[in-house]
Design a protein around this motif. Structure first.
Motif, short mmCIF file in Angstrom:
data_model
loop_
_atom_site.label_atom_id
_atom_site.label_comp_id
_atom_site.label_asym_id
_atom_site.label_seq_id
_atom_site.Cartn_x
_atom_site.Cartn_y
_atom_site.Cartn_z
N LEU A 154 0.82 -1.21 0.00
CA LEU A 154 0.00 0.00 0.00
C LEU A 154 0.85 1.26 0.00
O LEU A 154 0.61 2.18 -0.78
N THR A 155 1.84 1.32 0.90
CA THR A 155 2.54 2.60 1.08
C THR A 155 3.57 2.87 -0.02
O THR A 155 3.48 3.87 -0.71
N ILE A 156 4.50 1.94 -0.21
CA ILE A 156 5.51 2.24 -1.24
C ILE A 156 5.05 1.78 -2.62
O ILE A 156 5.61 2.18 -3.62
N GLY A 157 4.00 0.92 -2.66
CA GLY A 157 3.46 0.48 -3.94
C GLY A 157 2.32 1.38 -4.40
O GLY A 157 2.54 2.36 -5.10
N TYR A 158 1.10 1.04 -3.95
CA TYR A 158 -0.09 1.79 -4.36
C TYR A 158 0.12 3.30 -4.21
O TYR A 158 -0.19 4.07 -5.10
N HIS A 159 0.62 3.72 -3.05
CA HIS A 159 0.62 5.15 -2.77
C HIS A 159 1.80 5.89 -3.42
O HIS A 159 1.63 6.70 -4.31
N ARG A 160 3.01 5.56 -2.97
CA ARG A 160 4.13 6.41 -3.39
C ARG A 160 4.60 6.10 -4.82
O ARG A 160 5.05 7.01 -5.51
N HIS A 161 4.48 4.84 -5.23
CA HIS A 161 4.92 4.54 -6.60
C HIS A 161 3.79 4.72 -7.62
O HIS A 161 3.91 5.49 -8.57
N PHE A 162 2.68 4.00 -7.43
CA PHE A 162 1.65 4.02 -8.48
C PHE A 162 0.90 5.36 -8.53
O PHE A 162 0.61 5.87 -9.60
N THR A 163 0.54 5.90 -7.37
CA THR A 163 -0.22 7.15 -7.40
C THR A 163 0.67 8.34 -7.69
O THR A 163 0.34 9.18 -8.52
N HIS A 164 1.81 8.42 -6.99
CA HIS A 164 2.62 9.65 -7.08
C HIS A 164 3.89 9.51 -7.91
O HIS A 164 4.61 10.48 -8.09
N ARG A 165 4.17 8.30 -8.37
CA ARG A 165 5.36 8.06 -9.20
C ARG A 165 6.61 8.68 -8.58
O ARG A 165 7.38 9.39 -9.23
N SER A 166 6.81 8.39 -7.29
CA SER A 166 7.88 9.06 -6.57
C SER A 166 9.24 8.38 -6.73
O SER A 166 10.24 8.89 -6.28
N TYR A 167 9.27 7.23 -7.35
CA TYR A 167 10.55 6.58 -7.69
C TYR A 167 10.30 5.58 -8.81
O TYR A 167 9.15 5.23 -9.10
N LYS A 168 11.37 5.17 -9.45
CA LYS A 168 11.26 4.20 -10.54
C LYS A 168 11.67 2.82 -10.02
O LYS A 168 12.60 2.70 -9.24
N VAL A 215 15.77 0.28 -6.88
CA VAL A 215 14.92 1.38 -7.36
C VAL A 215 15.80 2.59 -7.66
O VAL A 215 16.93 2.69 -7.18
N SER A 216 15.27 3.49 -8.48
CA SER A 216 16.08 4.66 -8.88
C SER A 216 15.20 5.90 -8.97
O SER A 216 13.98 5.81 -8.83
N GLU A 217 15.84 7.02 -9.25
CA GLU A 217 15.13 8.31 -9.39
C GLU A 217 14.18 8.55 -8.23
O GLU A 217 13.01 8.88 -8.42
N VAL A 218 14.71 8.36 -7.02
CA VAL A 218 13.91 8.54 -5.81
C VAL A 218 13.74 10.05 -5.55
O VAL A 218 14.73 10.75 -5.37
N CYS A 219 12.48 10.50 -5.56
CA CYS A 219 12.22 11.94 -5.35
C CYS A 219 12.42 12.30 -3.88
O CYS A 219 11.83 11.68 -3.00
N ARG A 220 13.24 13.30 -3.63
CA ARG A 220 13.45 13.78 -2.26
C ARG A 220 13.17 15.26 -2.20
O ARG A 220 13.25 15.96 -3.21
#
Lengths: 339, 92
Positions: free
Chosen positions: A94-108, A318-323
């Motif tokens: 949920l958190t790093i998948g659904y939320h931060r990756h799929f919804t917000h595309r915060s990392y590759k 993972v890469s391109e982690v948004c900070r």
């Protein structure tokens, strides 16, 4: 570039937070128009029934486990361990998948990890990836304004209305919300074949999320009772727990706590929820910097999910982690006197 | 509710779009969503194969109904799951 005045209403309303493809052709007069929500009573009913079934099943599991604990035998350490394992794994979905990756595309992330996170997230029983991301993007776009699927702040002033608002944002919304139009909000995922493969098999993943803890219970104890405990604790109770964790965010994290950064809404940070929400309770940080993969902006702000992303980055997975840059942090600092 | 003057001239309320126009609209719509050129969209492939999940297909049907200025049965995209099939069903 096109003039704002020549936009049709649908184009003018297009979600500011949601990127339209850069390659979008210049507005031909006849471009198909999209609504934000789907006005279809049947679809709405199906989604609301889905929530009720998942919630009642989870609660039923909890009540069953309590009865077994007192009437048959105390809960085993194996069952609690299975609960912890699945709470953490599905929580990460949920958190790093659904939320931060799929919804917000915060990392590759590579496809295998994306698929794994999609499957784990599906096990939570909170809807398929496309639906969840569309709803959450709608929340960000409309946060704490009419159209927000779960704002606690739209029920008026006064204690009674505040309580009504919190009730709505906690659980009431789950059977009331509008259905987001996935074509409008989640087109990037609709065009994402491996993710659509996961999305299509949503109910299979829910079943797997119940079967795996049961099998683990059987493997650890060698008894059918162990399998039952695994099903209850790692499956149903875990599902109920994660539902509640999400509801703490949708309700409390827009009411209580501190607003450390400027955002367009009333989101808040809550230290006391940081551990069980796996870091999601730094919700004001999240609304101020929606694309950040790591929500911890001070050393003491514990964000387990962000920590996992950082480890995956160190491992080169993972890469391109948004900070959030120090400069952005400074810029969006809320005026302390406003608290 | 919706101001029909912003809709495509071919489908003002009271103007019936023909099968080809509906096919064009669906291709444009799906092409727009999936960022694909329209001519790559197979009108005989199912919406699922093209990449829409069932809720997206229902959302699309709703937008099509707005464009046509009339109601479309909620189950239309399930009963006629291809561009050609849906367009045909809507003009028959």
């Amino acid at each position: 570039m096109q003039d704002a005045e020549t936009l049709t209403p649908a184009e003018a309303l297009r979600a500011p937070g949601i990127e339209t493809p850069a390659s979008a052709p210049p507005a031909e007069a006849e471009r198909p128009k999209m609504k934000r929500t789907v006005e279809n009573r049947q679809l709405k009913r199906i989604q609301h029934i889905h929530t009720v079934v998942m919630t009642v099943a989870g609660l039923g599991g909890l009540i069953s486990a309590i009865c077994l604990h007192f009437l048959v035998q105390p809960v085993s350490a194996a069952a609690l361990g299975i609960f912890g394992l699945f709470f953490f794994s599905v929580g990460m979905g949920l958190t790093i998948g659904y939320h931060r990756h799929f919804t917000h595309r915060s990392y590759k992330a590579p496809t295998a990890l994306r698929v794994l996170l999609g499957i784990l997230g599906s096990m939570a029983g909170q809807g398929p990836i496309v639906f969840w991301t569309a709803l959450h993007r709608m929340h960000h776009e409309m946060a704490d304004k009419p159209g927000d699927p779960h704002s606690p702040n739209l029920h008026g002033e006064g204690l009674v209305n505040k309580v009504r608002g919190i009730w709505h944002a906690y659980i009431g919304w789950t059977v009331q919300h509008e259905v987001p139009n996935a074509n409008f909000y989640s087109r990037d995922l609709l065009a994402d074949a491996p993710i659509m493969w996961v999305n299509k098999r949503y109910y299979l993943w829910i079943a797997l999320g119940l079967a795996l803890p049961a099998l683990l219970g059987l493997a650890l104890t060698g008894t059918a009772y162990g399998a039952l405990e695994g099903l209850l604790w790692g499956g149903l109770i875990r599902m109920f727990a994660l539902h509640n964790v999400i509801w703490w965010i949708t309700s409390f994290a827009h009411v209580f706590g501190s607003r450390d950064y400027q955002s367009r809404d009333l989101s808040t940070n809550n230290f006391w929820l940081a551990l069980p929400t796996l870091g999601e309770s730094w919700h004001n940080n999240h609304h101020a910097f929606p694309r950040a993969a790591i929500l911890s902006l001070h050393w003491w702000q514990i964000d387990i999910s962000g920590g996992v992303v950082a480890i995956l980055e160190k491992l080169g997975i993972v890469s391109e982690v948004c900070r959030v840059s120090a400069e952005d942090k400074q810029k969006r600092q809320a005026n302390p006197s406003r608290h | 509710m919706s101001d029909t003057s912003v809709l495509s001239p071919v489908a003002k309320t009271g103007t019936v779009a023909n099968e080809d126009q509906i096919i064009d609209w669906l291709r444009q719509y799906i092409g727009d969503v999936l960022a694909l050129p329209e001519d790559e969209i197979d009108i005989d492939a199912s919406f699922q194969q093209l990449g829409l999940d069932s809720s997206a297909a229902v959302g699309m049907t709703g937008d099509l109904a707005d464009w046509l200025g009339r109601d479309i049965d909620a189950a239309a995209a399930y009963d006629h799951p291809t561009i050609r099939g849906l367009a045909k069903a809507l003009v028959s």
